[in-house]
Design an enzyme around this catalytic site. Structure first.
Site, PDB file in Angstrom:
ATOM      1  N   GLY A  16      56.883  49.268  31.308  1.00 33.54           N
ATOM      2  CA  GLY A  16      58.163  49.025  31.988  1.00 33.54           C
ATOM      3  C   GLY A  16      58.225  47.755  32.822  1.00 33.54           C
ATOM      4  O   GLY A  16      59.116  47.608  33.645  1.00 33.54           O
ATOM      5  N   ARG A  67      64.515  65.279  12.365  1.00 33.38           N
ATOM      6  CA  ARG A  67      64.331  65.544  10.933  1.00 33.38           C
ATOM      7  C   ARG A  67      64.298  64.260  10.111  1.00 33.38           C
ATOM      8  O   ARG A  67      63.592  64.150   9.131  1.00 33.38           O
ATOM      9  CB  ARG A  67      65.491  66.419  10.421  1.00 33.38           C
ATOM     10  CG  ARG A  67      65.208  67.891  10.519  1.00 33.38           C
ATOM     11  CD  ARG A  67      66.415  68.637  10.086  1.00 33.38           C
ATOM     12  NE  ARG A  67      67.585  68.104  10.810  1.00 33.38           N
ATOM     13  CZ  ARG A  67      68.798  68.628  10.751  1.00 33.38           C
ATOM     14  NH1 ARG A  67      69.034  69.655  10.001  1.00 33.38           N
ATOM     15  NH2 ARG A  67      69.787  68.096  11.459  1.00 33.38           N
ATOM     16  N   LEU A  94      58.887  50.592  20.850  1.00 33.69           N
ATOM     17  CA  LEU A  94      58.009  50.426  19.690  1.00 33.69           C
ATOM     18  C   LEU A  94      58.371  51.245  18.457  1.00 33.69           C
ATOM     19  O   LEU A  94      57.649  51.209  17.457  1.00 33.69           O
ATOM     20  CB  LEU A  94      56.550  50.715  20.087  1.00 33.69           C
ATOM     21  CG  LEU A  94      55.955  49.765  21.137  1.00 33.69           C
ATOM     22  CD1 LEU A  94      54.481  50.070  21.369  1.00 33.69           C
ATOM     23  CD2 LEU A  94      56.130  48.304  20.745  1.00 33.69           C
ATOM     24  N   LEU A  98      67.366  53.113  13.533  1.00 32.95           N
ATOM     25  CA  LEU A  98      68.519  52.653  12.751  1.00 32.95           C
ATOM     26  C   LEU A  98      69.639  52.264  13.700  1.00 32.95           C
ATOM     27  O   LEU A  98      69.959  53.010  14.629  1.00 32.95           O
ATOM     28  CB  LEU A  98      69.013  53.770  11.831  1.00 32.95           C
ATOM     29  CG  LEU A  98      68.169  54.067  10.596  1.00 32.95           C
ATOM     30  CD1 LEU A  98      68.777  55.247   9.843  1.00 32.95           C
ATOM     31  CD2 LEU A  98      68.086  52.837   9.691  1.00 32.95           C
ATOM     32  N   ILE A  99      70.241  51.120  13.436  1.00 34.18           N
ATOM     33  CA  ILE A  99      71.324  50.634  14.303  1.00 34.18           C
ATOM     34  C   ILE A  99      72.653  51.105  13.706  1.00 34.18           C
ATOM     35  O   ILE A  99      72.997  50.726  12.581  1.00 34.18           O
ATOM     36  CB  ILE A  99      71.311  49.084  14.394  1.00 34.18           C
ATOM     37  CG1 ILE A  99      69.914  48.557  14.773  1.00 34.18           C
ATOM     38  CG2 ILE A  99      72.380  48.595  15.378  1.00 34.18           C
ATOM     39  CD1 ILE A  99      69.345  49.059  16.080  1.00 34.18           C
ATOM     40  N   ASN A 109      66.483  42.539  21.393  1.00 30.13           N
ATOM     41  CA  ASN A 109      65.056  42.855  21.533  1.00 30.13           C
ATOM     42  C   ASN A 109      64.327  41.614  22.050  1.00 30.13           C
ATOM     43  O   ASN A 109      64.710  40.493  21.743  1.00 30.13           O
ATOM     44  CB  ASN A 109      64.501  43.220  20.145  1.00 30.13           C
ATOM     45  CG  ASN A 109      62.997  43.483  20.159  1.00 30.13           C
ATOM     46  OD1 ASN A 109      62.476  44.184  21.035  1.00 30.13           O
ATOM     47  ND2 ASN A 109      62.287  42.926  19.179  1.00 30.13           N
ATOM     48  N   HIS A 111      60.662  39.823  21.832  1.00 34.78           N
ATOM     49  CA  HIS A 111      59.431  39.861  21.045  1.00 34.78           C
ATOM     50  C   HIS A 111      58.498  38.748  21.540  1.00 34.78           C
ATOM     51  O   HIS A 111      58.953  37.624  21.758  1.00 34.78           O
ATOM     52  CB  HIS A 111      59.767  39.669  19.560  1.00 34.78           C
ATOM     53  CG  HIS A 111      58.554  39.706  18.688  1.00 34.78           C
ATOM     54  ND1 HIS A 111      57.914  40.880  18.349  1.00 34.78           N
ATOM     55  CD2 HIS A 111      57.830  38.704  18.120  1.00 34.78           C
ATOM     56  CE1 HIS A 111      56.860  40.601  17.610  1.00 34.78           C
ATOM     57  NE2 HIS A 111      56.793  39.290  17.457  1.00 34.78           N
ATOM     58  N   ASP A 152      62.480  42.544  13.707  1.00 30.84           N
ATOM     59  CA  ASP A 152      62.433  41.150  14.180  1.00 30.84           C
ATOM     60  C   ASP A 152      63.251  40.166  13.338  1.00 30.84           C
ATOM     61  O   ASP A 152      62.883  39.002  13.201  1.00 30.84           O
ATOM     62  CB  ASP A 152      60.963  40.644  14.215  1.00 30.84           C
ATOM     63  CG  ASP A 152      60.087  41.512  15.099  1.00 30.84           C
ATOM     64  OD1 ASP A 152      60.587  41.986  16.129  1.00 30.84           O
ATOM     65  OD2 ASP A 152      58.910  41.727  14.749  1.00 30.84           O
ATOM     66  N   GLU A 181      58.866  35.495  29.095  1.00 28.00           N
ATOM     67  CA  GLU A 181      59.758  36.627  28.773  1.00 28.00           C
ATOM     68  C   GLU A 181      60.642  36.974  29.978  1.00 28.00           C
ATOM     69  O   GLU A 181      61.810  37.337  29.824  1.00 28.00           O
ATOM     70  CB  GLU A 181      58.934  37.854  28.389  1.00 28.00           C
ATOM     71  CG  GLU A 181      58.169  37.696  27.095  1.00 28.00           C
ATOM     72  CD  GLU A 181      57.463  38.991  26.710  1.00 28.00           C
ATOM     73  OE1 GLU A 181      58.063  40.072  26.818  1.00 28.00           O
ATOM     74  OE2 GLU A 181      56.289  38.919  26.294  1.00 28.00           O
TER      75      GLU A 181
HETATM   76  N1  LIG Z   1      65.829  48.478  13.757  1.00 24.91           N
HETATM   77  C1  LIG Z   1      64.893  47.861  14.493  1.00 24.91           C
HETATM   78  N2  LIG Z   1      64.109  48.600  15.306  1.00 24.91           N
HETATM   79  C2  LIG Z   1      63.195  47.959  16.083  1.00 24.91           C
HETATM   80  C3  LIG Z   1      63.041  46.555  16.033  1.00 24.91           C
HETATM   81  C4  LIG Z   1      63.871  45.816  15.175  1.00 24.91           C
HETATM   82  O1  LIG Z   1      63.800  44.554  15.093  1.00 24.91           O
HETATM   83  N3  LIG Z   1      64.801  46.492  14.407  1.00 24.91           N
HETATM   84  N4  LIG Z   1      62.088  45.928  16.817  1.00 24.91           N
HETATM   85  C5  LIG Z   1      61.081  46.765  17.419  1.00 24.91           C
HETATM   86  C6  LIG Z   1      60.263  46.023  18.436  1.00 24.91           C
HETATM   87  N5  LIG Z   1      59.148  45.360  17.745  1.00 24.91           N
HETATM   88  C7  LIG Z   1      59.002  44.045  17.990  1.00 24.91           C
HETATM   89  O2  LIG Z   1      59.785  43.343  18.564  1.00 24.91           O
HETATM   90  C8  LIG Z   1      58.222  46.107  17.022  1.00 24.91           C
HETATM   91  C9  LIG Z   1      57.735  47.276  17.559  1.00 24.91           C
HETATM   92  C10 LIG Z   1      56.826  48.065  16.847  1.00 24.91           C
HETATM   93  C11 LIG Z   1      56.402  47.671  15.592  1.00 24.91           C
HETATM   94  C12 LIG Z   1      55.459  48.543  14.820  1.00 24.91           C
HETATM   95  O3  LIG Z   1      54.827  48.096  13.884  1.00 24.91           O
HETATM   96  N6  LIG Z   1      55.377  49.816  15.215  1.00 24.91           N
HETATM   97  C13 LIG Z   1      54.468  50.753  14.656  1.00 24.91           C
HETATM   98  C14 LIG Z   1      54.390  51.979  15.556  1.00 24.91           C
HETATM   99  C15 LIG Z   1      53.854  51.644  16.931  1.00 24.91           C
HETATM  100  C16 LIG Z   1      53.750  52.827  17.885  1.00 24.91           C
HETATM  101  O4  LIG Z   1      54.616  53.705  17.895  1.00 24.91           O
HETATM  102  O5  LIG Z   1      52.772  52.859  18.661  1.00 24.91           O
HETATM  103  C17 LIG Z   1      54.920  51.167  13.251  1.00 24.91           C
HETATM  104  O6  LIG Z   1      56.131  51.074  12.947  1.00 24.91           O
HETATM  105  O7  LIG Z   1      54.045  51.612  12.483  1.00 24.91           O
HETATM  106  C18 LIG Z   1      56.880  46.500  15.048  1.00 24.91           C
HETATM  107  C19 LIG Z   1      57.806  45.710  15.764  1.00 24.91           C
HETATM  108  C20 LIG Z   1      61.645  48.044  17.967  1.00 24.91           C
HETATM  109  N7  LIG Z   1      62.446  48.681  16.938  1.00 24.91           N
HETATM  110  N1  LIG Z   2      57.395  43.840  19.256  1.00 19.10           N
HETATM  111  C1  LIG Z   2      57.818  44.268  20.543  1.00 19.10           C
HETATM  112  C2  LIG Z   2      56.799  43.857  21.569  1.00 19.10           C
HETATM  113  O1  LIG Z   2      55.670  43.556  21.262  1.00 19.10           O
HETATM  114  N2  LIG Z   2      57.236  43.857  22.816  1.00 19.10           N
HETATM  115  C3  LIG Z   2      56.445  43.422  23.908  1.00 19.10           C
HETATM  116  O2  LIG Z   2      55.873  44.492  24.590  1.00 19.10           O
HETATM  117  C4  LIG Z   2      55.728  44.133  25.977  1.00 19.10           C
HETATM  118  C5  LIG Z   2      56.398  45.198  26.791  1.00 19.10           C
HETATM  119  O3  LIG Z   2      55.893  45.252  28.079  1.00 19.10           O
HETATM  120  P1  LIG Z   2      56.432  46.364  29.101  1.00 19.10           P
HETATM  121  O4  LIG Z   2      56.351  47.707  28.391  1.00 19.10           O
HETATM  122  O5  LIG Z   2      55.504  46.311  30.253  1.00 19.10           O
HETATM  123  O6  LIG Z   2      57.832  45.989  29.457  1.00 19.10           O
HETATM  124  C6  LIG Z   2      56.400  42.772  26.159  1.00 19.10           C
HETATM  125  O7  LIG Z   2      55.463  41.746  26.129  1.00 19.10           O
HETATM  126  C7  LIG Z   2      57.290  42.700  24.911  1.00 19.10           C
HETATM  127  O8  LIG Z   2      57.551  41.412  24.478  1.00 19.10           O
END
Ligand SMILES: Nc1nc2c(c(=O)[nH]1)N[C@@H](CN(C=O)c1ccc(C(=O)N[C@@H](CCC(=O)O)C(=O)O)cc1)CN2
Ligand SMILES: NCC(=O)N[C@@H]1O[C@H](COP(=O)([O-])[O-])[C@@H](O)[C@H]1O
Length: 196
Positions: A16, A67, A94, A98-99, A109, A111, A152, A181
């Site tokens: 957070g 589900r 993480l 779906l949007i 987001n 990144h 992303d 960031e």
């Molecule tokens: N519809 C979308 N959902 C999310 C996006 C997005 O662009 N479109 N971005 C992510 C945030 N993200 C990076 O910016 C990101 C977060 C997590 C993963 C990933 O590989 N996750 C793992 C699971 C990780 C866990 O739960 O510990 C996985 O999918 O296997 C990739 C990119 C947020 N949602």
């Molecule tokens: N792909 C998404 C991703 O990697 N996000 C990254 O997780 C951290 C969150 O920190 P926080 O939980 O302390 O705010 C941040 O560095 C953010 O960019």
């Protein structure tokens, strides 16, 4: 710059710090946001405590309790609709979500790399910085982008860069990127607020 206060929801999965920075910028720098809601993907994260301490309404929505991705998405976005949210901010969230059509171009987001480099499935948190170090790139940074249904992938709003230094560790690099960031996300929100 902006005269409109954006009603936002923050989705998070971790410590957070990004939420804490938004609260700080709202208090100290008049960032034009009203944080109506925080939704966490798990109940044991510090992000929830930070939200509660600020008096923000919080919820926990676990993807595995649903589900299918459609039900999960409804559970995430229905409270946002109810709270009249203008913009959803992923702040270290993480799960893929779906949007829904009515939130197209209303979800952003942050990144921790200069997209399109070092993005996509599996690229989050320290994994990104480790990959940057292994590839030997000399400049990295962060990207704020609109979210679509691919990881992303959506249009880029703000990017900020910083150097990768000789002998950097993933932790040192993550800290340097996180400083950027903390500027980039408020900048993106201010930009959006000035347009609505
Ligand atoms: N519809 C979308 N959902 C999310 C996006 C997005 O662009 N479109 N971005 C992510 C945030 N993200 C990076 O910016 C990101 C977060 C997590 C993963 C990933 O590989 N996750 C793992 C699971 C990780 C866990 O739960 O510990 C996985 O999918 O296997 C990739 C990119 C947020 N949602
Ligand atoms: N792909 C998404 C991703 O990697 N996000 C990254 O997780 C951290 C969150 O920190 P926080 O939980 O302390 O705010 C941040 O560095 C953010 O960019």
């Amino acid at each position: 710059m902006s005269d409109r206060i954006l009603k936002i929801a923050v989705f998070l999965s971790g410590s957070g710090r990004t939420l804490a920075n938004l609260i700080h910028r709202r208090e100290e720098f008049d960032l034009p946001i009203d944080i109506r809601l925080v939704i966490a993907s798990r109940d044991d994260v510090r992000g929830i405590e930070i939200a509660r301490d600020d008096g923000i309404d919080t919820r926990v929505v676990r993807k595995r309790d649903h589900r299918d991705p459609f039900e999960h998405s409804r559970e995430m976005f229905d409270p946002c609709r109810k709270a009249g949210v203008d913009l959803v901010v992923f702040a270290g969230y993480l799960n893929h979500v779906l949007i829904p059509n009515d939130f197209e171009n209303r979800v952003i987001n942050i990144h921790p790399s200069l997209l399109p480099a070092f993005g996509g499935a599996g690229m989050y948190g320290h994994r990104v910085h480790q990959a940057v170090l292994e590839r030997g790139v000399k400049v990295t940074g962060c990207t704020v982008h609109y979210v679509d249904n691919e990881y992303d992938n959506g249009p880029i709003i703000v990017q900020r860069s910083c150097p990768v230094l000789k002998d950097d560790t993933a932790d040192a690099l993550a800290a340097r990127v996180f400083e950027q960031e903390c500027i980039a996300l408020p900048e993106a929100i201010t930009k959006i607020a000035s347009k609505v």
